[in-house]
Motif scaffolding. Structure first.
Motif, short mmCIF file in Angstrom:
data_model
loop_
_atom_site.label_atom_id
_atom_site.label_comp_id
_atom_site.label_asym_id
_atom_site.label_seq_id
_atom_site.Cartn_x
_atom_site.Cartn_y
_atom_site.Cartn_z
N GLU A 513 -3.79 17.75 12.79
CA GLU A 513 -2.42 17.92 13.26
C GLU A 513 -1.46 17.62 12.12
OE1 GLU A 513 -2.36 15.30 16.58
OE2 GLU A 513 -3.34 16.78 17.87
N PRO A 514 -0.21 18.12 12.21
CA PRO A 514 0.76 17.84 11.13
C PRO A 514 0.88 16.33 10.90
CG PRO A 514 1.66 19.41 12.72
CD PRO A 514 0.36 18.95 13.27
N GLY A 515 0.92 15.92 9.64
CA GLY A 515 1.06 14.49 9.30
C GLY A 515 -0.26 13.76 9.21
N ARG A 516 -1.33 14.40 9.70
CA ARG A 516 -2.63 13.72 9.72
C ARG A 516 -3.13 13.40 8.30
NH1 ARG A 516 -5.60 10.62 13.06
NH2 ARG A 516 -7.33 10.10 11.73
N LYS A 517 -2.88 14.32 7.37
CA LYS A 517 -3.43 14.13 6.02
C LYS A 517 -2.97 12.80 5.42
CE LYS A 517 -1.95 16.59 2.48
NZ LYS A 517 -1.78 17.75 1.59
N GLN A 518 -1.69 12.50 5.54
CA GLN A 518 -1.17 11.27 4.94
C GLN A 518 -1.79 10.04 5.61
OE1 GLN A 518 0.19 12.16 2.24
NE2 GLN A 518 0.24 9.99 1.67
N ILE A 519 -1.96 10.12 6.93
CA ILE A 519 -2.58 8.99 7.65
C ILE A 519 -4.01 8.80 7.14
CG2 ILE A 519 -3.41 8.24 9.93
CD1 ILE A 519 -1.04 9.81 11.14
N GLU A 520 -4.73 9.91 6.97
CA GLU A 520 -6.11 9.84 6.48
C GLU A 520 -6.17 9.15 5.11
OE1 GLU A 520 -9.22 10.97 7.53
OE2 GLU A 520 -8.33 11.10 9.52
N ILE A 521 -5.26 9.56 4.23
CA ILE A 521 -5.28 9.00 2.86
C ILE A 521 -4.98 7.50 2.92
CG2 ILE A 521 -4.07 9.00 0.62
CD1 ILE A 521 -3.75 12.03 0.93
N GLU A 522 -3.99 7.13 3.71
CA GLU A 522 -3.62 5.71 3.80
C GLU A 522 -4.76 4.88 4.40
OE1 GLU A 522 -1.37 4.15 2.25
OE2 GLU A 522 -0.83 6.13 1.51
N GLN A 523 -5.38 5.40 5.46
CA GLN A 523 -6.49 4.65 6.09
C GLN A 523 -7.63 4.48 5.10
OE1 GLN A 523 -7.50 6.84 9.63
NE2 GLN A 523 -6.02 5.77 10.89
N TYR A 524 -7.92 5.54 4.36
CA TYR A 524 -9.04 5.47 3.42
C TYR A 524 -8.72 4.50 2.27
CZ TYR A 524 -12.89 6.65 0.42
OH TYR A 524 -14.02 6.56 -0.37
N ARG A 525 -7.48 4.56 1.78
CA ARG A 525 -7.07 3.66 0.70
C ARG A 525 -7.23 2.20 1.15
NH1 ARG A 525 -3.99 5.19 -3.45
NH2 ARG A 525 -3.16 6.95 -2.30
N ARG A 526 -6.81 1.92 2.40
CA ARG A 526 -6.90 0.56 2.93
C ARG A 526 -8.37 0.09 2.96
NH1 ARG A 526 -4.74 1.01 8.14
NH2 ARG A 526 -3.04 2.14 7.20
N LEU A 527 -9.24 0.99 3.39
CA LEU A 527 -10.67 0.63 3.44
C LEU A 527 -11.22 0.31 2.06
CD1 LEU A 527 -12.54 3.10 5.83
CD2 LEU A 527 -12.37 0.63 6.01
N VAL A 528 -10.87 1.14 1.09
CA VAL A 528 -11.35 0.93 -0.29
C VAL A 528 -10.87 -0.43 -0.78
CG1 VAL A 528 -11.15 1.71 -2.69
CG2 VAL A 528 -11.57 3.37 -0.86
N HIS A 529 -9.60 -0.72 -0.57
CA HIS A 529 -9.04 -2.00 -1.05
C HIS A 529 -9.71 -3.19 -0.35
CE1 HIS A 529 -5.13 -0.31 -2.98
NE2 HIS A 529 -6.22 0.23 -3.43
N GLN A 530 -9.96 -3.02 0.95
CA GLN A 530 -10.55 -4.11 1.73
C GLN A 530 -11.96 -4.46 1.23
OE1 GLN A 530 -11.56 -3.01 5.78
NE2 GLN A 530 -10.35 -4.71 6.57
N HIS A 531 -12.60 -3.50 0.57
CA HIS A 531 -13.99 -3.70 0.14
C HIS A 531 -14.13 -3.93 -1.36
CE1 HIS A 531 -14.60 -2.21 4.20
NE2 HIS A 531 -15.79 -2.73 4.13
N ARG A 532 -13.01 -4.19 -2.06
CA ARG A 532 -13.07 -4.51 -3.48
C ARG A 532 -12.20 -5.72 -3.75
NH1 ARG A 532 -14.64 0.21 -2.40
NH2 ARG A 532 -15.95 1.42 -3.81
#
Ligand SMILES: Cc1cc2nc3c(=O)[nH]c(=O)nc-3n(C[C@H](O)[C@H](O)[C@H](O)COP(=O)(O)OP(=O)(O)OC[C@H]3O[C@@H](n4cnc5c(N)ncnc54)[C@H](O)[C@@H]3O)c2cc1C
Length: 537
Positions: A513-532
């Protein structure tokens, strides 16, 4: 493997609904479908998003369980390892392992020798490599950087490394090939009750918000660490599990020079721990912690104390490495869905055996177990389902290879790629992850110049990404970068430097859906940071 839309499922009838798309649920769906039952597998996140992508990635007998005299479990697991080598040769890699002996360890050389002999014999030997006892000098010749103080020698034996998420996915694909219907990113939120019996489920789409109701003659609960929550849909209250958290950290091989996986004891609490060179060549992972867990099951991640514990293990193994938090390039944490033991038993000594139970409304729940024993667990569960349904068909899951396993087809993919001058590194990577199914990626790669472009870390081309969307039900960035390609685990920045390009391409192929891409990127970035512990920019 195509995701069915929930609207198409509404009102449909199945023999069996399997809740949970980890390795246990996937194996159950595959087994049942191969016996001719109509099956629906429902996964609330992505296949292997739970424990099945966060294991130690071993298909093994569990040598260390011999210390607690679990001979039956070890023998059973070793036999299952041999079966996995036959059913999924493309995802099972026999590797040497060194069990180290240091002064002061509870096990002596003769005990280790005895244990490894049991391990060899239990396998029925197809692994065809017998263990060898090594002197301290032979150990250091093999692994020159190991701590030598107190080193008494070790036992060299063989076990199997896998990619747990891809293994689970191929089991799920096997279920789909046998006729099962699979849906990911869809949670079971309730049971459909008829005359006090569980005769179906209600399902909510986690991405688009739709829902449906499905009927089933039998419902099974394969939700690993979520087992208690799923049981509560049938009968509120009660605790069946004692989940324990296991963390691994990832370091560069150039910082931690180790060629062979080693087993040794933690300097902090004397538990057995194992630094393991990854199948990806350039990194080593070190695990694992084993601590009781009472936090939220949906948000399990490493804490600073877990990382420190594992860094102590690392520096105890190779003292010249001097590793700190800054050297940790990745980590993961998972929950062991262990059956609650009697009071007084420690986390590490809690049994890994599985158990099948029936609830008051007839839902069957399977808990405990291991990735290695998933085929056997599924067999026992489907036997119970058949009994409940009065269905009798011959067992096939132990003989039908997983999709992608055919060595002749793998050879053909390699030959075709070589003739077309595809870079050999790319082909090896595809075959290593997708086996013979790499043919689908190769077709896309050869179909258009644009598909050959590398857009993500570790050689991710447009062709591979498209394959994952069309054939492997990728719907989110995490599906692709964590479970399909393992970029999250092995790449120092988790793939963040290319995440925009990957998200752009996914947006083209997935109906976001519109806007989903940015949410996906932010969620993924948060996960990466949480695990490093020292997050990348
Ligand atoms: C640190 C660690 C190391 C391990 N190492 C090894 C090893 O090396 N070798 C080995 O053999 N075993 C190992 N294990 C054990 C093994 O990983 C697990 O036993 C196995 O992966 C459990 O699989 P599962 O399918 O039961 O659970 P999971 O993989 O957790 O799957 C359960 C699934 O159910 C889904 N779900 C939950 N609720 C719902 C709902 N309401 N609706 C729909 N879906 C739902 C979840 O999203 C999840 O995907 C390890 C475990 C841990 C924690």
């Amino acid at each position: 493997m195509i995701r069915t839309r929930l609207a198409q499922l509404d009102g449909r009838r199945f023999d069996l609904v399997v809740i949970g798309g980890g390795v246990t649920g996937a194996a159950t769906a595959r087994d049942a479908a191969l016996r001719g039952l109509t099956v629906l597998l429902v996964e609330k996140d992505d296949f292997a998003a739970g424990t099945s992508s966060r294991s130690s990635k071993l298909i093994h007998g569990g040598l260390r369980y011999l210390q607690t005299y679990q001979f039956g479990l070890v023998a059973e697991s070793v036999r299952e390892r041999e079966k996995a080598l036959k059913l999924a040769p493309h995802l099972t890699h026999v590797k040497p392992f060194l069990y180290l002996l240091y002064d002061g360890y509870p096990e002596s050389a003769w005990m280790l020798n005895l244990g490894l002999t049991f391990y060899d014999v239990a396998s029925g030997s197809p692994i065809r490599r017998r263990h060898r006892m090594l002197s301290a000098a032979q150990v250091t010749q093999r692994e020159p950087h190991l701590r030598t103080t107190g080193l008494m020698g070790g036992g060299l034996y063989y076990d199997v490394l896998t990619d747990d998420a891809r293994f689970t996915l191929d089991v799920a694909k096997g279920a789909a090939n046998a006729g099962a219907t699979l849906v990911n990113h869809a949670a079971v939120t309730g049971l459909v009750m008829e005359d006090g019996r569980a005769r179906g489920v209600t399902i909510d789409d986690q991405l688009t918000g739709g829902s449906c109701r499905v009927h089933a003659r039998q419902v099974v609960n394969c939700t690993g660490p979520w087992t208690d929550a799923t049981m509560a849909l049938e009968q509120p209250g009660g605790g069946h599990l004692r989940p324990t958290k296991g963390v691994h950290i990832v370091v560069r091989k150039s910082d931690f020079p180790l060629n062979t996986a080693v087993f040794l004891r933690s300097p902090d609490d004397n538990r057995v721990v194992w630094p393991t060179p990854s199948l990806e060549q350039d990194v080593v992972y070190i695990g694992t912690t084993d601590t009781d867990y009472t936090g939220p099951v949906d948000d399990v991640h490493p804490e600073p104390a877990d990382i420190r514990y594992l860094l102590n293990v690392a520096n105890h193994t190779i003292p010249s490495a001097h590793l700190t938090e800054r050297d940790v390039v990745g980590s993961w944490a998972g929950l062991r869905p262990l059956v609650a033991p009697p009071p007084g038993v420690s986390e590490s000594n809690t049994s890994r055996e599985h158990e099948i139970s029936e609830g008051p409304a007839g839902m069957l729940t399977i808990s405990g177990g291991k990735l290695t024993t998933s085929r056997l667990m599924a067999r026992q569960l489907v036997d119970r389902v058949e009994k409940a349904l009065g269905h009798h068909a011959s067992y096939r899951a132990g003989e039908v290879p997983l999709p992608g396993a055919d060595p002749v087809q793998i050879h053909e993919v390699r030959a075709r790629a070589e003739a077309a001058r595809v870079p050999p590194g790319l082909v090896s990577r595809w075959v290593g992850k997708y086996g013979a199914n790499a043919a689908g990626i190769l077709d896309g790669y050869l179909a258009s110049e644009a598909n050959t472009e590398v857009i993500g870390a570790r050689g991710l081309t447009r062709a591979e990404l498209a394959y994952c969307v069309t054939e492997e039900m990728v719907l989110t960035l995490a599906d692709l970068l964590i479970r399909r390609t393992s970029t999250f685990f092995w790449e120092a920045d988790g793939g963040l430097s290319t995440v925009q390009a990957v998200a752009d391409e996914l947006e083209r192929l997935v109906p976001w859906e519109p806007g989903r891409k940015q949410i996906e990127i932010e969620q993924y970035r948060r996960l990466v940071h949480q695990h490093r512990p020292a997050p990348p920019e």
